[in-house]
Scaffold this motif. Sequence first.
Motif, mmCIF file in Angstrom:
data_model
loop_
_atom_site.group_PDB
_atom_site.id
_atom_site.type_symbol
_atom_site.label_atom_id
_atom_site.label_comp_id
_atom_site.label_asym_id
_atom_site.label_seq_id
_atom_site.Cartn_x
_atom_site.Cartn_y
_atom_site.Cartn_z
ATOM 1 N N ARG A 244 83.853 -60.200 8.169
ATOM 2 C CA ARG A 244 85.096 -59.630 7.085
ATOM 3 C C ARG A 244 86.561 -59.823 7.394
ATOM 4 N NH1 ARG A 244 84.306 -54.797 6.690
ATOM 5 N NH2 ARG A 244 83.095 -53.972 8.491
ATOM 6 N N TYR A 245 86.598 -59.012 8.773
ATOM 7 C CA TYR A 245 87.682 -59.416 9.558
ATOM 8 C C TYR A 245 88.626 -60.794 9.442
ATOM 9 C CZ TYR A 245 91.301 -60.105 13.412
ATOM 10 O OH TYR A 245 91.781 -61.153 14.064
ATOM 11 N N HIS B 67 89.289 -62.079 5.983
ATOM 12 C CA HIS B 67 90.366 -60.698 5.580
ATOM 13 C C HIS B 67 92.060 -61.341 6.383
ATOM 14 C CE1 HIS B 67 92.859 -57.464 4.575
ATOM 15 N NE2 HIS B 67 93.451 -57.624 4.842
ATOM 16 N N THR C 261 93.134 -64.803 4.712
ATOM 17 C CA THR C 261 93.436 -64.732 3.063
ATOM 18 C C THR C 261 95.165 -63.670 3.447
ATOM 19 O OG1 THR C 261 91.474 -64.251 2.843
ATOM 20 C CG2 THR C 261 93.695 -63.485 1.022
ATOM 21 N N ALA C 262 94.921 -63.530 3.646
ATOM 22 C CA ALA C 262 96.426 -62.513 4.775
ATOM 23 C C ALA C 262 97.640 -64.186 5.076
ATOM 24 C CB ALA C 262 96.732 -61.920 5.859
ATOM 25 N N ILE D 33 95.769 -55.739 10.965
ATOM 26 C CA ILE D 33 94.503 -56.449 10.221
ATOM 27 C C ILE D 33 93.556 -55.942 11.273
ATOM 28 C CG2 ILE D 33 93.308 -57.915 8.854
ATOM 29 C CD1 ILE D 33 96.227 -58.890 8.373
ATOM 30 N N PHE E 192 90.517 -53.115 11.140
ATOM 31 C CA PHE E 192 88.768 -53.089 11.697
ATOM 32 C C PHE E 192 88.300 -53.380 12.778
ATOM 33 C CE2 PHE E 192 90.070 -56.430 7.286
ATOM 34 C CZ PHE E 192 88.845 -56.141 7.174
#
Length: 264
Positions: A14-15, A18, A21-22, A220, A224
């Motif tokens: 998940r991290y 993320h 995508t960032a 981020i 996480f």
Amino acid sequence: MLDYNFSRNDTRDRYTLHLLTAALDASSTRFGPYLLRTATLGMERDRLLREMIKGELVNLSAQITSLEWERDLTPVRIPVDKGLAGYRISLIDGRRQAEFSAVRTLEHLKRIPLGAGRQWSSSTAFQRAGFSVVVGNTTAGLHSMLAAGRFPHFPRGMEEALYERDQYIHAFPALALEESFAIHMPLPRYFFVTPGQARLAERLEYGLHLLLADGRFDRIFHDFYDSVIEQTGLRKRRVFRLDNPTLSPQTPLGHKAYWYDPLE
């Protein structure tokens, strides 16, 4: 096309999704829009490398580095998880905790057999450091071997240790996190891109540098991973540090901003 592991729901993936995508969003002004899709087929590491080289089923993956992967693919040499995968927490039979609490030196620890995957970069690093390594083909198989007493401990990344303890404890009720130490070696996880797709690699590097520069990368990361670091008690553990002779000379060990240090 992302590799199948990005579809999993554990903290690491998940991290990573993320952060990916960032980085793609941050680079949109220079590189334009993008489309993310996830492969539908899960693959072991050797098969994934072969498919990444071809670039038909998958052309992007975040993996712990190895000389082979850096040779055959295009690495983006910014550690995705700030090197956190290099901090290894062992899964053990909790009834044996006292044996591990008594370990005070690296040489003592090296005499205790550990389990590791046949295809894993960490396995080679452990072997070259002088550990007694019992190899297995899959994570599930290694957990069965741990439960059967084939080796006393199974070092894992912190988020892997937490996730797998919960996943496998129903089959092995004595399964527990070892409480007293962590093993650290430089073990970066990079984004790897299919050869010939230089624009994608350039875009990821550019986007990640933007995130580092404005602090979003660190935010981020901590959003996480702070809870994982606390759950494993990393800052309270004895840390046995190893060199990693398997790393490429191009590993950016001197870029302090790329790496997490729990003791700072």
